[in-house]
Design a protein around this motif. Structure first.
Motif, PDB file in Angstrom:
ATOM      1  N   MET A   1      28.626 131.635  81.512  1.00 45.80           N
ATOM      2  CA  MET A   1      28.837 130.196  81.299  1.00 45.80           C
ATOM      3  C   MET A   1      28.811 129.897  79.802  1.00 45.80           C
ATOM      4  N   THR A   2      29.743 129.075  79.353  1.00 46.44           N
ATOM      5  CA  THR A   2      29.758 128.694  77.948  1.00 46.44           C
ATOM      6  C   THR A   2      28.927 127.445  77.750  1.00 46.44           C
ATOM      7  N   THR A   3      28.574 127.175  76.483  1.00 41.38           N
ATOM      8  CA  THR A   3      27.798 125.989  76.162  1.00 41.38           C
ATOM      9  C   THR A   3      28.637 124.751  76.406  1.00 41.38           C
ATOM     10  N   PRO A   4      28.206 123.770  77.229  1.00 40.78           N
ATOM     11  CA  PRO A   4      29.013 122.585  77.490  1.00 40.78           C
ATOM     12  C   PRO A   4      29.166 121.746  76.238  1.00 40.78           C
ATOM     13  N   LEU A   5      30.355 121.131  76.097  1.00 33.36           N
ATOM     14  CA  LEU A   5      30.661 120.289  74.954  1.00 33.36           C
ATOM     15  C   LEU A   5      30.815 118.846  75.404  1.00 33.36           C
ATOM     16  N   PRO A   6      30.611 117.876  74.482  1.00 33.41           N
ATOM     17  CA  PRO A   6      30.776 116.476  74.860  1.00 33.41           C
ATOM     18  C   PRO A   6      32.155 116.221  75.436  1.00 33.41           C
ATOM     19  N   ALA A   7      32.226 115.503  76.546  1.00 33.57           N
ATOM     20  CA  ALA A   7      33.503 115.253  77.209  1.00 33.57           C
ATOM     21  C   ALA A   7      33.902 113.801  77.009  1.00 33.57           C
ATOM     22  N   GLY A   8      35.187 113.515  77.177  1.00 32.29           N
ATOM     23  CA  GLY A   8      35.646 112.138  77.110  1.00 32.29           C
ATOM     24  C   GLY A   8      36.981 111.976  76.425  1.00 32.29           C
ATOM     25  N   PRO A   9      37.109 112.290  75.127  1.00 29.19           N
ATOM     26  CA  PRO A   9      38.357 112.016  74.426  1.00 29.19           C
ATOM     27  C   PRO A   9      39.498 112.921  74.879  1.00 29.19           C
ATOM     28  N   ILE A  10      40.708 112.426  74.668  1.00 27.33           N
ATOM     29  CA  ILE A  10      41.923 113.224  74.831  1.00 27.33           C
ATOM     30  C   ILE A  10      42.522 113.398  73.447  1.00 27.33           C
ATOM     31  N   TYR A  11      42.783 114.632  73.060  1.00 23.79           N
ATOM     32  CA  TYR A  11      43.383 114.915  71.767  1.00 23.79           C
ATOM     33  C   TYR A  11      44.860 115.223  71.999  1.00 23.79           C
ATOM     34  N   ALA A  12      45.740 114.363  71.484  1.00 25.11           N
ATOM     35  CA  ALA A  12      47.185 114.517  71.663  1.00 25.11           C
ATOM     36  C   ALA A  12      47.805 115.008  70.364  1.00 25.11           C
ATOM     37  N   PHE A  13      48.617 116.072  70.450  1.00 28.38           N
ATOM     38  CA  PHE A  13      49.308 116.615  69.280  1.00 28.38           C
ATOM     39  C   PHE A  13      50.636 117.183  69.759  1.00 28.38           C
ATOM     40  N   GLY A  14      51.712 116.724  69.160  1.00 26.68           N
ATOM     41  CA  GLY A  14      53.032 117.120  69.646  1.00 26.68           C
ATOM     42  C   GLY A  14      53.194 116.694  71.092  1.00 26.68           C
ATOM     43  N   ASP A  15      53.648 117.614  71.940  1.00 25.17           N
ATOM     44  CA  ASP A  15      53.742 117.295  73.371  1.00 25.17           C
ATOM     45  C   ASP A  15      52.560 117.876  74.149  1.00 25.17           C
ATOM     46  N   TYR A  16      51.460 118.179  73.464  1.00 25.21           N
ATOM     47  CA  TYR A  16      50.257 118.709  74.096  1.00 25.21           C
ATOM     48  C   TYR A  16      49.191 117.629  74.217  1.00 25.21           C
ATOM     49  N   GLU A  17      48.338 117.776  75.230  1.00 27.72           N
ATOM     50  CA  GLU A  17      47.147 116.957  75.399  1.00 27.72           C
ATOM     51  C   GLU A  17      45.979 117.857  75.764  1.00 27.72           C
ATOM     52  N   LEU A  18      44.871 117.718  75.012  1.00 30.43           N
ATOM     53  CA  LEU A  18      43.643 118.435  75.328  1.00 30.43           C
ATOM     54  C   LEU A  18      42.671 117.400  75.880  1.00 30.43           C
ATOM     55  N   ASP A  19      42.482 117.423  77.199  1.00 33.76           N
ATOM     56  CA  ASP A  19      41.673 116.410  77.897  1.00 33.76           C
ATOM     57  C   ASP A  19      40.274 116.980  78.108  1.00 33.76           C
ATOM     58  N   THR A  20      39.279 116.497  77.328  1.00 30.34           N
ATOM     59  CA  THR A  20      37.936 117.066  77.413  1.00 30.34           C
ATOM     60  C   THR A  20      37.172 116.575  78.640  1.00 30.34           C
ATOM     61  N   ARG A  21      37.608 115.458  79.248  1.00 30.14           N
ATOM     62  CA  ARG A  21      36.930 114.983  80.464  1.00 30.14           C
ATOM     63  C   ARG A  21      37.357 115.811  81.664  1.00 30.14           C
ATOM     64  N   MET A  22      38.652 116.051  81.786  1.00 33.07           N
ATOM     65  CA  MET A  22      39.189 116.835  82.907  1.00 33.07           C
ATOM     66  C   MET A  22      39.146 118.333  82.637  1.00 33.07           C
ATOM     67  N   HIS A  23      38.810 118.692  81.404  1.00 32.30           N
ATOM     68  CA  HIS A  23      38.788 120.110  81.019  1.00 32.30           C
ATOM     69  C   HIS A  23      40.167 120.733  81.245  1.00 32.30           C
ATOM     70  N   GLU A  24      41.192 120.007  80.748  1.00 39.32           N
ATOM     71  CA  GLU A  24      42.561 120.451  80.950  1.00 39.32           C
ATOM     72  C   GLU A  24      43.322 120.470  79.632  1.00 39.32           C
ATOM     73  N   LEU A  25      44.248 121.428  79.536  1.00 38.70           N
ATOM     74  CA  LEU A  25      45.235 121.442  78.473  1.00 38.70           C
ATOM     75  C   LEU A  25      46.584 121.217  79.137  1.00 38.70           C
ATOM     76  N   ARG A  26      47.295 120.172  78.690  1.00 36.86           N
ATOM     77  CA  ARG A  26      48.584 119.839  79.299  1.00 36.86           C
ATOM     78  C   ARG A  26      49.682 119.860  78.247  1.00 36.86           C
ATOM     79  N   ARG A  27      50.874 120.254  78.714  1.00 39.23           N
ATOM     80  CA  ARG A  27      52.054 120.190  77.848  1.00 39.23           C
ATOM     81  C   ARG A  27      53.138 119.428  78.593  1.00 39.23           C
ATOM     82  N   ALA A  28      53.554 118.308  77.975  1.00 40.22           N
ATOM     83  CA  ALA A  28      54.549 117.431  78.603  1.00 40.22           C
ATOM     84  C   ALA A  28      54.114 117.055  80.011  1.00 40.22           C
TER      85      ALA A  28
END
Length: 443
Positions: A1-28
């Motif tokens: 298990m990795t150390t949990p990080l604060p969740a909540g923000p979505i970091y959008a760059f280009g056509d990517y989204e790093l969703d820290t609440r859903m623990h998802e990386l999305r492209r388009a």
């Protein structure tokens, strides 16, 4: 298990989204497969995107106190780059600062999960607010010199230049981004030039040689043995003189916006000499007056693209830093300096950077510095400002160049011949005591 990080923000760059609440990386809008540990590395880097994250900090925040081999971190960084469409060559999203760590360089929009602006991410425990510590030392002629330390890590020494004040600069809209970035990964040591700021104003000797001796005093008082120098404007000439006289102590030089000859020393025609002396003659009349017109004119030479707030601040700094009489003496010393004979004696690896539209230190002076210092690397920046402003692309470029250049180890940068000489200069046995003065200068 990795150390949990604060969740909540979505970091959008280009056509990517790093969703820290859903623990998802999305492209388009499409979810991408990513290992949990790689996600945690990305999340922490994006949450800390306004600064460099050291390898040690990343290991501590993601892996905690467990032992992790260097190859594991390298593997996670490689997969993190692949996940966001980056690579080790282009480094458009995650940049490696060799020997130090990593930094997100992509344009990132942070938003909350509901679409509203996200709150600022919490600071890591290791990222305490930047503070400076002011002290005093005494030069050989009894003049007290005020110096300051900020940040932590390997040292970086910034020689004094025209118009500084350790306290006012710390909060100013002109200098605070310089001090913040130069202190980010290092212990920045800087000081007020004699006659100005918190240093003694009643110094009898205000000369270029005295300026160099003050740098010697500060580095000795702070206990530094070997260190890089970051020269700015007139501080470049001080750095060159010190590096030529003490090759065993200077690991490398970064010189921005500098000159080897002051405005009077480099004048070649009566017209150039008249222009160079005009500002010095006007200083006593306009410096201390309540009407800021002259000071604003002076400020505009340093910051032609500055905002009204920045110009007003620079104007008021002139009054707060020193008196009109001392300003004339300081300006004259800078205008008549000449380190053209010392520059070829520099043995430290050197990076010279200069803005193409600089009205205070002409672009040709930057080229001349690079031509005189053996093996110096030269980089030009597109800007009209002598003091780069935070919003400029040239500012980001200068800081990237500086970090990459300073990240190389001392032993790799300092040549074997320079080490074996034990401080002696070639071709002469010792550097000149002072730059040669043209005969037209007043004695």
């Amino acid at each position: 298990m990795t150390t949990p990080l604060p969740a909540g923000p979505i970091y959008a760059f280009g056509d990517y989204e790093l969703d820290t609440r859903m623990h998802e990386l999305r492209r388009a809008g499409t979810r991408l497969h990513i290992e949990p540990q790689v996600f945690d590395v990305l999340a922490y880097l994006f949450a800390s995107r306004d600064r460099l994250v050291t390898k040690e900090e990343l290991l501590d925040r993601v892996w905690g106190h467990r032992f992790v081999a260097p190859t594991t971190l390298n593997s996670r960084i490689k997969h993190a780059r692949q996940a966001v469409g980056d690579d080790g060559t282009g480094q458009r999203v995650i940049r490696t600062v060799h020997g130090l760590g990593f930094r997100v360089v992509a344009d990132v929009e942070e938003r909350g999960t509901t679409g509203a602006p996200a709150p600022a991410p919490p600071r890591p425990a290791s990222a305490a607010p930047l503070e400076q510590r002011i002290g005093f030392c005494t030069a050989s002629d009894g003049v007290r010199i005020a110096y300051a330390k900020s940040g932590s890590g390997p040292p970086l020494v910034k020689p004094a230049h025209w118009l500084t004040h350790l306290e006012y600069d710390w909060e100013s809209p002109v200098w605070r981004h310089w001090l913040r970035e130069l202190s980010r990964d290092r212990t920045l040591v800087r000081y007020d030039q004699r006659g100005s700021g918190l240093s003694d104003h009643d110094a009898e000797d205000i000369s270029f040689d005295a300026f160099v001796r003050d740098l010697e005093t500060v580095v000795d008082a702070t206990g530094l043995e070997r260190f890089p120098l970051f020269g700015l404007s007139q501080g470049c000439a001080v750095a060159i003189a010190y590096a030529a006289r003490h090759p065993e102590r200077v690991t490398r030089l970064v010189l921005y916006g500098g000159f080897v000859r002051g405005s009077i020393a480099r004048a070649r025609t009566p017209e150039e000499l008249e222009e160079a002396t005009m500002l010095v003659r006007q200083l006593p009349r306009g410096w201390g007056q309540d009407n800021p017109a002259f000071r604003l004119f002076f400020a505009a030479r340093f910051l032609p693209e500055g905002t009204p707030e920045q110009l007003r601040w620079f104007s008021e700094l002139q009054r707060a830093t020193t008196t009109p009489e001392i300003a004339v003496r300081m300006r004259s010393a800078g205008a008549m300096l000449d380190v053209s004979e010392l520059a070829p004696c520099v043995r430290a690896p050197t990076l010279v950077v200069h803005a193409t539209g600089d009205a205070v230190a002409p672009f040709d002076q930057g080229r001349l510095i690079a031509a005189l210092i053996p093996g110096a690397r030269f980089v030009s920046l597109e800007s009209r400002n002598h003091v780069l402003l935070e919003h400029e692309p040239a500012w980001t470029r200068l800081m990237d160049l500086t970090r990459d250049f300073l990240a190389t180890s001392d032993e790799d940068l300092v040549s074997a011949p320079a080490r074996s000489r034990g401080g002696a200069l070639t071709p002469t046995a010792a550097p000149p005591a002072a730059p040669r003065r043209p005969s037209r200068r007043p004695r």
